[in-house]
Scaffold this active site. Structure first.
Site, PDB file in Angstrom:
ATOM      1  N   ASP A  42       0.859  -1.183   0.000  1.00 17.00           N
ATOM      2  CA  ASP A  42       0.000   0.000   0.000  1.00 17.00           C
ATOM      3  C   ASP A  42       0.895   1.233   0.000  1.00 17.00           C
ATOM      4  O   ASP A  42       1.789   1.343   0.827  1.00 17.00           O
ATOM      5  CB  ASP A  42      -0.889  -0.032   1.268  1.00 17.00           C
ATOM      6  N   CYS A  63     -13.073 -10.774   6.686  1.00 20.71           N
ATOM      7  CA  CYS A  63     -14.465 -11.209   6.498  1.00 20.71           C
ATOM      8  C   CYS A  63     -15.244 -10.413   5.440  1.00 20.71           C
ATOM      9  O   CYS A  63     -16.439 -10.607   5.292  1.00 20.71           O
ATOM     10  CB  CYS A  63     -15.210 -11.147   7.823  1.00 20.71           C
ATOM     11  N   ASP A 122      -3.465   0.605   7.031  1.00 16.37           N
ATOM     12  CA  ASP A 122      -2.593   0.422   5.870  1.00 16.37           C
ATOM     13  C   ASP A 122      -2.228  -1.044   5.634  1.00 16.37           C
ATOM     14  O   ASP A 122      -2.145  -1.497   4.498  1.00 16.37           O
ATOM     15  CB  ASP A 122      -1.324   1.261   6.023  1.00 16.37           C
ATOM     16  N   CYS A 153     -12.703  -5.203   5.296  1.00 17.14           N
ATOM     17  CA  CYS A 153     -11.991  -6.056   6.253  1.00 17.14           C
ATOM     18  C   CYS A 153     -11.395  -7.218   5.455  1.00 17.14           C
ATOM     19  O   CYS A 153     -12.121  -7.935   4.766  1.00 17.14           O
ATOM     20  CB  CYS A 153     -12.950  -6.577   7.324  1.00 17.14           C
ATOM     21  N   CYS A 175     -16.131  -9.530  12.517  1.00 20.07           N
ATOM     22  CA  CYS A 175     -15.264 -10.648  12.921  1.00 20.07           C
ATOM     23  C   CYS A 175     -14.298 -10.271  14.036  1.00 20.07           C
ATOM     24  O   CYS A 175     -13.490 -11.086  14.459  1.00 20.07           O
ATOM     25  CB  CYS A 175     -14.492 -11.190  11.722  1.00 20.07           C
ATOM     26  N   GLU A 198      -1.426  -0.984  -5.961  1.00 15.24           N
ATOM     27  CA  GLU A 198      -2.473  -0.238  -6.638  1.00 15.24           C
ATOM     28  C   GLU A 198      -1.941   0.406  -7.913  1.00 15.24           C
ATOM     29  O   GLU A 198      -0.829   0.919  -7.909  1.00 15.24           O
ATOM     30  CB  GLU A 198      -2.941   0.903  -5.740  1.00 15.24           C
TER      31      GLU A 198
HETATM   32 ZN   LIG Z   1     -13.972  -8.578   9.583  1.00 15.82          ZN
END
Ligand SMILES: [Zn+2]
Length: 289
Positions: free
Chosen positions: A76, A216, A242, A213, A235, A160
């Site tokens: 990142d 999850c 980052d 996330c 979760c 990216e």
């Molecule tokens: Zn999560």
């Protein structure tokens, strides 16, 4: 940086005592750094605005690829930290231009007061050129070190794909973005990756890498730039923003995140996720798309 450039494709030689012999010229003593490895193919002579001469020598050699350790990372890029890997390694943003700004302003003011065509003006111009050159060299050096480390230690890097030109249009961030020089870094990453056997994958920049996330898939809509750490309400994973973004980049390039979630036009993404897109591009610039 270079104002003058000449390529000498043949009929040149480099003596063991460090003299460069070019056609129709007396031999030139060189300071050689780093050591010349392989067979020299051509040489480019360039002159910088501060009046220094450089000879850049293209050579051909076989480079053994780095040991296959199978490491893959997401990377990142940002302004606060220059780069953060999905393993949690952070490289600080050195802000070289920012650090030289005061000195540069003083010197530029002095230059503007000198009479046109005078000797003092050309001396003053040289001082300014030297500061710019130093900043460029410092930046170059630190980016070479980071890109070398990352491409040697890993077999795949997901990063990216940044649209730097559109980011630089943001006047508030333009200077910082030029100083951080991501474009230059991505170029280094690509060619060093080729040399050392590390694949570089580019990920759609409209992918919500910070808000998602990586454990999850929960999308944290209210994640602002000020929030550096957060807990996933689904979760209960605790994230450094980052590192989480870097992990998402890696998962996306490995196709562990469905393609329709990763690749979409900006407008589709905005509509689907109900995000309000920051037209100032400040958010994208800090990797918080
Ligand atoms: Zn999560």
């Amino acid at each position: 940086m270079c104002v003058d450039k000449v390529i000498v494709p043949q009929h040149f030689s480099i003596d063991t005592d460090g003299f460069l012999r070019l056609p129709k010229m007396t031999p030139i003593k060189m300071v050689i750094h780093p050591e010349i490895l392989g067979i020299p193919k051509n040489v480019t002579i360039s002159k910088t605005p501060s009046g220094k001469y450089y000879a850049s020598i293209v050579t051909e050699q076989d480079i053994p690829s780095a040991p296959l350790n199978g490491d893959k990372i997401g990377l990142d890029l940002g302004l606060k930290e220059f780069a953060i890997t999905s393993k949690g390694e952070k490289f600080e943003n050195p802000r070289y231009f920012q650090k030289s700004l005061r000195r540069l302003k003083i010197r530029q003011r002095r230059l503007s007061r000198k009479n046109k065509g005078s000797n003092n003006r050309s001396k003053s111009r040289l001082t300014v050129a030297r500061i710019h050159e130093k900043v460029a060299n410092q930046r170059q050096d630190s980016q070479h070190k980071i890109s070398l480390k990352l491409t040697c230690e890993n077999q795949a890097i997901s990063v990216e794909s940044l649209n730097i030109k559109s980011m630089v249009k943001d006047r508030k961030l333009a200077k910082q973005i030029s100083d951080v020089a991501w474009g230059n870094f991505l170029t280094m990453l690509a060619y060093k990756g080729d040399i050392y056997g590390c694949e570089v994958h580019y990920v759609d920049r409209f992918f919500p890498s910070s808000k998602r996330c990586s454990n999850c898939c929960y999308i944290k809509q209210d994640l602002t730039l000020a929030i550096r750490e957060w807990e996933c309400p689904e979760c209960k994973s605790f994230w450094d923003r980052d590192i989480n973004a870097a992990l998402n980049l890696m998962l996306l390039s490995e196709s562990k995140i469905p393609l329709e979630e990763g690749k979409s036009t900006p407008d589709q993404l905005v509509a689907r996720l109900g995000m309000s897109r920051d037209t100032g591009s400040g958010q994208e610039a800090t990797g918080a798309a």
